[in-house]
Structures are given as structure tokens and as C-alpha cells.
Design an enzyme around this catalytic site. Structure first.
Site, mmCIF file in Angstrom:
data_model
loop_
_atom_site.group_PDB
_atom_site.id
_atom_site.type_symbol
_atom_site.label_atom_id
_atom_site.label_comp_id
_atom_site.label_asym_id
_atom_site.label_seq_id
_atom_site.Cartn_x
_atom_site.Cartn_y
_atom_site.Cartn_z
ATOM 1 N N TYR A 405 0.778 -1.039 0.038
ATOM 2 C CA TYR A 405 -0.007 0.054 -0.046
ATOM 3 C C TYR A 405 0.605 1.279 0.221
ATOM 4 O O TYR A 405 0.541 2.276 -0.572
ATOM 5 C CB TYR A 405 -1.106 0.102 1.158
ATOM 6 C CG TYR A 405 -1.834 -1.075 1.110
ATOM 7 C CD1 TYR A 405 -3.069 -0.923 0.275
ATOM 8 C CD2 TYR A 405 -2.139 -1.880 2.064
ATOM 9 C CE1 TYR A 405 -4.016 -1.968 0.112
ATOM 10 C CE2 TYR A 405 -3.216 -2.906 2.264
ATOM 11 C CZ TYR A 405 -4.144 -2.729 1.206
ATOM 12 O OH TYR A 405 -5.156 -3.762 1.299
ATOM 13 N N LYS A 414 -1.546 10.404 -9.200
ATOM 14 C CA LYS A 414 -2.897 9.688 -8.907
ATOM 15 C C LYS A 414 -3.762 10.308 -8.281
ATOM 16 O O LYS A 414 -5.075 10.329 -8.394
ATOM 17 C CB LYS A 414 -2.578 8.120 -8.783
ATOM 18 C CG LYS A 414 -3.781 7.298 -8.816
ATOM 19 C CD LYS A 414 -3.679 6.092 -8.351
ATOM 20 C CE LYS A 414 -2.785 5.688 -7.091
ATOM 21 N NZ LYS A 414 -3.084 4.208 -6.657
ATOM 22 N N GLU A 482 -13.427 -1.841 3.447
ATOM 23 C CA GLU A 482 -12.154 -2.461 3.467
ATOM 24 C C GLU A 482 -12.405 -4.049 3.788
ATOM 25 O O GLU A 482 -12.754 -4.207 4.950
ATOM 26 C CB GLU A 482 -10.993 -2.058 4.027
ATOM 27 C CG GLU A 482 -9.599 -2.677 3.972
ATOM 28 C CD GLU A 482 -9.236 -2.847 2.532
ATOM 29 O OE1 GLU A 482 -8.988 -3.959 2.235
ATOM 30 O OE2 GLU A 482 -9.299 -1.935 1.649
ATOM 31 N N GLU A 534 -10.356 2.681 -6.447
ATOM 32 C CA GLU A 534 -9.111 2.476 -7.043
ATOM 33 C C GLU A 534 -8.819 1.186 -7.557
ATOM 34 O O GLU A 534 -7.988 0.634 -6.968
ATOM 35 C CB GLU A 534 -8.131 3.160 -6.453
ATOM 36 C CG GLU A 534 -7.771 2.768 -4.884
ATOM 37 C CD GLU A 534 -6.414 3.362 -4.149
ATOM 38 O OE1 GLU A 534 -5.796 3.935 -5.061
ATOM 39 O OE2 GLU A 534 -6.540 3.703 -3.243
ATOM 40 N N GLU A 543 -7.915 -6.331 -12.563
ATOM 41 C CA GLU A 543 -7.977 -6.622 -11.154
ATOM 42 C C GLU A 543 -9.564 -6.475 -10.675
ATOM 43 O O GLU A 543 -9.755 -6.402 -9.548
ATOM 44 C CB GLU A 543 -7.194 -5.583 -10.305
ATOM 45 C CG GLU A 543 -5.807 -5.573 -10.368
ATOM 46 C CD GLU A 543 -4.784 -4.711 -9.594
ATOM 47 O OE1 GLU A 543 -5.537 -4.029 -8.595
ATOM 48 O OE2 GLU A 543 -3.667 -4.354 -9.824
#
Length: 793
Positions: A405, A414, A482, A534, A543
Site C-alpha cells: 500500500y 494519481k 475494506e 481505485e 484486477e
């Protein structure tokens, strides 16, 4: 006034590639003595070439062959044979005896690592005469074996003198393959001209020239024809293909006096360059009479020196001369002068011999200092990632570590773009006076936007949401989702320490989240106004961003809810990348049998984009697009129509055998045509993505907020963004294509509702008439399904 020079670090010598400069003398027949070697080093060079054998060995081989010819003529004469019978294949060729101490001056020494062993240029491994070819191969193997014994780690071998003889080139390649087996620890470097510029070849006569002078006349006739600048590369491609892309096989490229077009420069840029050799005739004289290189030469060298492993430079026949080296005093005689000699030397103020810096080496040092400094995209860490294969991350299946991360969070570009997109979305929400999902019958005027960050990681996007809210003076309820248990703990701590408990942190897979709850009535569920994620990969969707957002988008307020990103597109381009092909071949050899069926994430650098941009067929072409929110049936809608059990039925309604079809709307297929004016070889497909994070809803002429890793767009849309490297879809077998070809690329994004994978195929078509194409080659159908790497479970 520019302040660029005020930064000593940015403008320092260390912030540029370093030149490692060597010296080669094509007329040197013996290894330099210690004094001569020291003299060359103090002249401005860092290493030298060393012939493996000397003139004594050459004369011995020539005499052996002459005696063989005499014996053969006598043998034929005694038997009354005709000239055609002279070529009896059973006649034994001469056998080269082992080396003696008179045949070579090369020996193990303390500085053997600074010597580049140079194979004899008079051998002819391409000779059509089987006897000369046999002698040449024997000599070559003897030299390679002896250099390996002495401790040399690099052997430079003169390349073929001509390219038209395919039989000779294959014969040469076979000899190189054998030498790689003879010396298993040595790098072999083929010394080749960039193209067949007259005067760029080796000057030494070969055995074929000596015993068959008519060969030279044939070569002169060929030189008078128009030069095809790709013939040398054709020969090299044959050599390295026969040698199976051996990782110990390299190129030493002779730089011509006239720099060729960019297509050839880029072709060689993708090859395993070990040396760039520059002869005296390549230099020009500047106004002061000093040697210099043209601006085109400088630009090309600067470009090549940007490689991860920078090629070494060798200056050829620029001095010190053989006469100068031969006239050096012997240090052994002057090592211990008598007291009288020492006093006389002091009285006469005599200084020891100090060689002057070689003018050509001095110019190359000047050129080294004139290189452009490393850019923001050329930090030591990023350079180390050049052409380094990595399997794509699988954040849906795997829990990432904090260090991973942290790497992503180190890219400000970004997150700046994300913040800009969120800021514009919030500002326009107010401008358009859209309703908010926080409004309730008891509080209809609530203006709090409900913003959800799906896949929050360690929270960088959450921070940007709070910043955007502060900029636009927008009241927000922020939800951070998360699934990673460990990252969840980090988010809880960050919420207390940095976000002042403004954020509701939820540990959940976004696809199983029940949705946000009202602040005034925690028992009531509501919708999301702005959904931020993201989940993008190097190919946009690799992904599983489409599948993940499918599972949460039903929480998005309709019709005014906003998804950031709004859309993303995948793009392809065929490339030549010998280094990556050799790397993947090595992985297969060590047990990874599916390495060629794996899409790899890699910072592509030493590559050649073989396709050219022509109207209707750009170099980089869009494969497909995903747009969010999706306006088609989702998983829940599918279950309502077909029943939940239908999602798991086999042999049912899906496009794939055994699939229910609930994820069919996320399959894709493309068929793209790329135009290749020059011949070459491809090793796979380079994949990129672009994403529209937010497009203005009030000003259609306004530029959208985007991110891109497309080589021709990244500087315009997201300059210096490093979060994503391209993806590489390899080919199991390199695919050669002739001049004026078209490459037809077919790719599929497949699913069986539980997994997602890619399949790809490349076909070659050549134009044989104004309106007629012929298929001349094809790859096999590759599939990443066997790796089960893109699991959707």
C-alpha cells in the site's frame, strides 16, 4: 532567469548515466604488457580488448591449411581423380593442435576482469568451404575455451561479414551455440555493424579471403547495391534464435558514420546491447580541430545510455598507437635507479613519463556530462523496475501488505487527479442542486453527501475525499469499506488520529455490504451519492474492477449517483522484447510451465513498438471499455429473473460452457489490425489503460479528469504517474513478420461466473498484390485460464 543550475543535486554528474569507456585496436595482435596497460588507462580509458591468440598462431593455422591443400592435391593426383571428386566428404579435414605458449600472450592475471577477450577476426565461420569452416570452428572453440580458463568473463566475436547467405549465417549461429556450451560461464558478444555502411566492417582478411580471393570481388559487387538497413538485424535474429535467446549472448553494435532512421535505432534499442563501439571515422572535427560526434549521434547514444544496464563504450583505433605503446620505457629497468641517477634526475628536474589524455576519450567524458539529467521517472528505484516481470496483484483474492500500500501511496499524481475529480463532482453537485441521499422525511433539507470509498486500503482516497469536501465547503458522510482485516485496523487508528472520527469504517467485501445508514436513523438504509474506488489494474479491468463494482453499484443513488472512475479503456500494441522473452523462457526451464500463459506486469523499457501509426490503424489501439454505473442487469436482477440457484447451474444460459451467465455482460472481445512497414519479430502484446475519473456534467467542452499510462498520452493526462506499469501478454513462440505486413490481434476477456481470464492470438498477413493478402504466420491461442490467477471467488 532560469534557476535550474541552482540545484547542485539535480544538475550533478551523478544524476546522469555513467560512461564506461574502453579501447580497442584492430591491429593489436598481443595482449598489452602491464606498462602498456597502465599507459592506456591513464590516457582516459577504463578497460581494453585483448586478442586471445597472436600472429604466431595465425601463421601456424595458415601453414597447416596450405600443407593440407598440397597433400590433398597430391592424393587426388596419385589416384587420377577429377576436380569434382576433390570434394569427397570423406576426406579428413586438418585438425588444429592445442595452443602453446608461443600462440598466445593472454594469461590469468589480476586485471583479467578489465580485459575484453577478442576472438580472431581472420576466422570465417560462415565460409562455404567446409574445410575453412571446420578450421574456423576449431580455432574459435580453442580460443573460447582458453579465454574461459584464463578467467575472462566476456568474449567479443566478430560477426558475419555479409547477410545474404542464409546457409552461412546458420552455420555461424551453430558455432556460437557450441561456444556457449564450451564456456558455460562466459558472456559472448557478437560484434556487428548497425547496418552495412561501407567501411564499417572488420579490416582483417579472413581465411576465405586469403585462399579464395574471388570472394572479395563478390562482396564488392554486393556493396554497390542499395543498402537494406535491416539485413544485419536479420542475421542477428537468426543467430540468437538458433541460440534459443541465451541470456549470455549479447550484441556489440558498431556505430556508423551516418545515423540510420529511428525505426532501426529502436529495433537495436530492444536488443541485449553490451557494447557500443565507435571508430575513428565516425568522429568529425569541430571548429577547434577536436574530435566530435554529430547531434544525431549524441541523441542516439544518450537514448541507449538510459537502459537499465547501460552499454559500455569502446573507442576503436583512436590511440594510443602501437608505436607509442612500443616506445614506452620498461618500468622494470627504472624501478630502482642508482643514487647518482636519482640525483641527476632531480637536478635536471626531469618528470616521469605522463601520458596525455586521449582526445577521443576526453570528448566522450564531455559528452557524458552533457547528457540530460535523470527525470522524475528515472529514479534509481524505477530504473530497477525496467523490464522486470511481476505477476499482477490480486487484491480481491489476497490481502496486501502495508508496504505494498505504501508504494502506491507514494504516487501523488494519481491521488491529485482523484482529488480533482472528487472536487469537481462535489462542486457540480451543488451547482446542479441534486438531491442528497441523507435527506429523510424528518429532515428533507439535509445537504450531506454520502460518499463511499470502496476498497479503502490504508485510506489515501478517504483523505482526498475530506480535502475535496473542505475545498468545496461540502458537508459529507464518508464510509470506508475494506475487506483486509489488517488494513481495517490501520483505518480505525487513522480515523481517530487523522480524520477526527469523521469516517465510518466498515470491514466488509464491498460486494456483500448492506449499504450506508442514515445518521438520524441508524436502523434505516439509504443510498450512496458518490462512489469512489481505485480497483484499476494495468489493463484497466485485470484486477476485477467491473465485477467488484457490479457488487456494490446497486447502492448508488439513481439516477444522479456518481461513480469515480466513470469509465476505463484497455489498449494494446504488439512489441518486440527479446529480454522479456528470454526471461520467461528461463522461468519455463526452471519449472513454471505456464509462464507464457501469464499476463505479466512490467515496466516496459527495452522494447520496440513494431507497428507504425497510419490513418485508421494507430500504434496503440483500444481493445474495449467499461462504464460505471452499468446500465444492464446485475447479479441481483439476474437472480430475480432466473432464481438464485440459476447462478450456479451448469450447462445453462451462459456464454461459456458450464456457466450461468450472470457475469456475461463483463466479457469482451476485440480484433485489431496493426500495420508494420518494416520486417521484424514480436514477442507479445503490451497492454495499457486510460480512465475518465470524472467528466463535467455542466460544461461538455471541458476536459475530463483522466489518468492514463498510454505512452503517447501519459504526459498530457497524468504526467509522472507511477502507480501502474503496463501489462505484457507474451507469445510462446516469437512471431516473425515480413516487410509491409499487418498483424491481426484477437483478444478475449472470458468468464465462467467464478473466474475471469484472458485469451489472445496474433496472426500475420502479408500483401502479395494491390488487393490481396496472404496469411504467413500465426501464434497459438494463449490463455491465462490455466493459472487461475484472476479468481472472482
Amino acid at each position: 532567469m532560469s534557476q535550474g543550475n541552482l540545484n547542485p543535486i539535480a544538475d550533478s554528474f551523478e544524476n546522469r548515466p555513467s560512461f564506461y569507456i574502453g579501447q580497442h585496436d584492430s591491429h593489436r595482435y598481443d595482449v598489452l604488457t602491464d606498462d602498456q596497460y597502465t599507459h592506456v588507462l591513464t590516457s582516459g580509458f577504463q578497460y581494453v580488448t585483448a586478442p586471445i591468440t597472436n600472429r604466431h598462431f595465425f601463421q601456424r593455422v595458415v601453414s597447416l591449411y596450405k600443407n593440407y591443400l598440397k597433400e590433398r592435391e597430391q592424393w587426388v593426383s596419385e589416384r587420377g581423380l577429377t576436380p569434382t571428386q576433390l570434394a569427397n566428404p570423406s576426406l579428413p579435414p586438418p585438425i588444429i593442435p592445442t595452443l602453446t605458449d608461443e600462440d598466445t600472450s593472454l594469461s590469468p592475471c589480476s586485471h583479467i576482469g578489465s580485459l575484453i577477450a577478442y576472438s580472431s577476426p581472420w576466422i570465417d565461420l560462415c565460409s562455404p568451404d567446409p574445410t575453412i569452416a571446420s578450421i574456423s570452428r576449431q580455432v574459435f572453440n580453442i580460443e573460447v575455451a582458453y579465454a574461459n580458463f584464463c578467467g575472462a568473463r566476456t568474449i567479443m566475436v566478430p560477426g558475419p561479414r555479409q547477410d545474404g547467405d542464409s546457409c552461412g549465417i546458420v552455420q555461424y549461429a551453430r558455432a556460437i551455440l557450441e561456444a556457449l556450451q564450451v564456456a558455460p560461464r562466459v558472456n559472448i558478444v557478437i560484434h556487428l555493424p548497425m547496418y552495412r555502411e561501407p567501411g564499417l566492417e572488420e579490416k582483417a582478411q579472413t581465411l576465405s579471403d586469403i585462399f579464395n580471393p574471388q570472394n572479395g570481388e563478390k562482396e564488392d559487387a554486393k556493396k554497390s547495391k542499395e543498402i537494406d538497413i535491416f539485413t544485419v538485424w536479420d542475421s542477428w535474429n537468426t543467430i540468437r534464435s538458433v541460440c534459443n535467446y541465451n541470456v549470455r549472448l549479447f550484441v556489440a553494435l558498431r556505430i556508423p558514420r551516418r545515423v540510420p532512421e529511428k525505426t532501426l535505432q529502436e529495433r537495436w534499442f530492444s536488443e541485449p546491447l553490451h557494447f557500443l563501439t565507435i571508430g575513428k571515422n565516425t568522429f568529425q572535427q569541430n571548429r577547434a580541430g577536436h574530435p566530435a560526434l554529430s547531434r544525431h549521434h549524441q541523441d542516439m547514444i544518450n537514448r541507449y545510455m538510459r537502459l537499465k544496464v547501460t552499454p559500455w563504450l569502446i573507442l576503436c583505433d583512436v590511440g594510443p598507437s602501437a608505436e607509442e605503446l612500443a616506445s614506452l620505457p620498461d618500468s622494470k629497468d627504472a624501478e630502482f635507479p642508482s643514487l647518482a641517477e636519482a640525483a641527476k634526475a632531480t637536478k635536471g628536474n626531469r618528470k616521469p613519463h605522463q601520458p596525455s589524455i586521449n582526445a577521443y576519450a576526453a570528448y566522450m567524458r564531455y559528452l557524458e556530462r552533457q547528457q540530460p539529467p535523470y527525470s522524475n521517472m528515472e529514479t534509481p528505484a524505477l530504473i530497477q523496475f525496467q523490464d522486470w516481470l511481476q505477476p499482477p496483484l490480486q487484491p480481491l483474492a489476497d490481502n496486501l501488505e502495508s508496504a505494498t500500500y505504501e508504494v502506491f501511496e507514494g504516487d501523488p499524481v494519481k491521488y491529485d487527479q482523484y482529488e480533482k475529480a472528487i472536487t469537481e463532482a462535489m462542486a457540480e453537485w451543488k451547482e446542479l442542486k441534486k438531491p442528497t441521499s441523507s435527506a429523510t422525511p424528518s429532515n428533507p433539507k439535509s445537504d450531506e453527501l454520502i460518499v463511499t470509498v470502496a476498497g479503502a486500503g490504508r485510506g489515501p482516497l478517504v483523505t482526498r475525499v475530506l480535502r475535496a469536501a473542505a475545498k468545496t465547503n461540502t458537508r459529507v458522510q464518508v464510509w470506508a469499506l475494506e475487506k483486509n482485516q489488517d488494513a481495517y485496523v490501520y483505518l480505525l487508528r487513522k480515523n481517530k488520529q487523522d480524520w477526527n472520527n469523521q469516517v465510518t469504517v466498515v470491514k466488509t467485501d464491498m460486494r456483500g455490504w448492506e449499504g450506508p445508514r442514515l445518521r438520524d436513523d441508524p436502523s434505516a438504509l439509504t443510498k450512496v451519492d458518490i462512489l469512489v474506488s481505485e480497483l484499476l489494474g494495468s489493463f484497466g479491468d485485470n484486477e476485477l474492477s467491473p465485477e467488484c463494482l457490479d457488487g456494490i453499484q446497486h447502492h448508488l443513488a439513481r439516477p444522479h449517483g456518481i461513480s469515480i472512475p466513470h469509465s476505463y479503456t484497455a489498449h494494446l500494441s504488439p512489441i518486440s522484447t527479446p529480454k522479456l522473452y528470454a526471461d520467461i523462457s528461463g522461468r519455463v526451464a526452471t519449472g513454471d510451465v505456464n509462464a507464457f500463459m501469464t499476463p505479466w506486469v512490467v515496466r516496459l523499457f527495452a522494447i520496440d513498438y513494431v507497428a507504425q501509426h497510419v490513418p485508421g490503424h494507430p500504434r496503440f489501439q483500444q481493445a474495449w471499455e467499461f462504464v460505471h454505473p452499468v446500465g444492464v442487469s446485475r447479479i441481483d436482477d439476474f437472480a430475480d429473473v432466473h432464481g438464485k440457484a440459476a447462478r450456479y447451474a451448469t450447462g445453462g444460459v451462459g456464454a461459456m460452457a458450464g456457466s450461468a451467465g450472470s457475469n456475461d455482460h463483463n466479457t469482451r472481445h476485440c480484433h485489431l489490425t496493426f500495420v508494420c512497414p518494416t520486417r521484424g519479430v514480436i514477442h507479445g502484446l503490451a497492454g495499457f489503460f486510460e480512465s475518465v475519473l470524472y467528466a463535467s456534467q455542466t460544461d461538455t467542452g471541458k476536459e475530463p479528469v483522466e489518468i492514463s499510462i498510454l505512452p503517447d498520452q501519459i504526459d498530457r493526462k497524468s504526467k509522472d504517474m507511477i502507480s501502474w506499469f503496463p501489462i505484457f501478454f507474451p507469445l510462446k513462440t516469437p512471431l516473425y513478420f515480413p516487410q509491409d505486413s499487418e498483424l491481426e490481434v484477437s483478444m478475449w476477456r472470458q468468464t465462467d461466473d467464478s473466474k475471469v481470464w484472458y485469451e489472445w492470438l496474433v496472426e500475420v498477413y502479408a500483401w502479395v498484390g494491390p488487393k490481396t493478402r496472404m496469411k504467413v504466420g500465426s501464434s497459438e491461442l494463449h490463455s491465462s485460464h490455466l493459472r487461475k490467477r484472476l479468481s472472482n471467488n
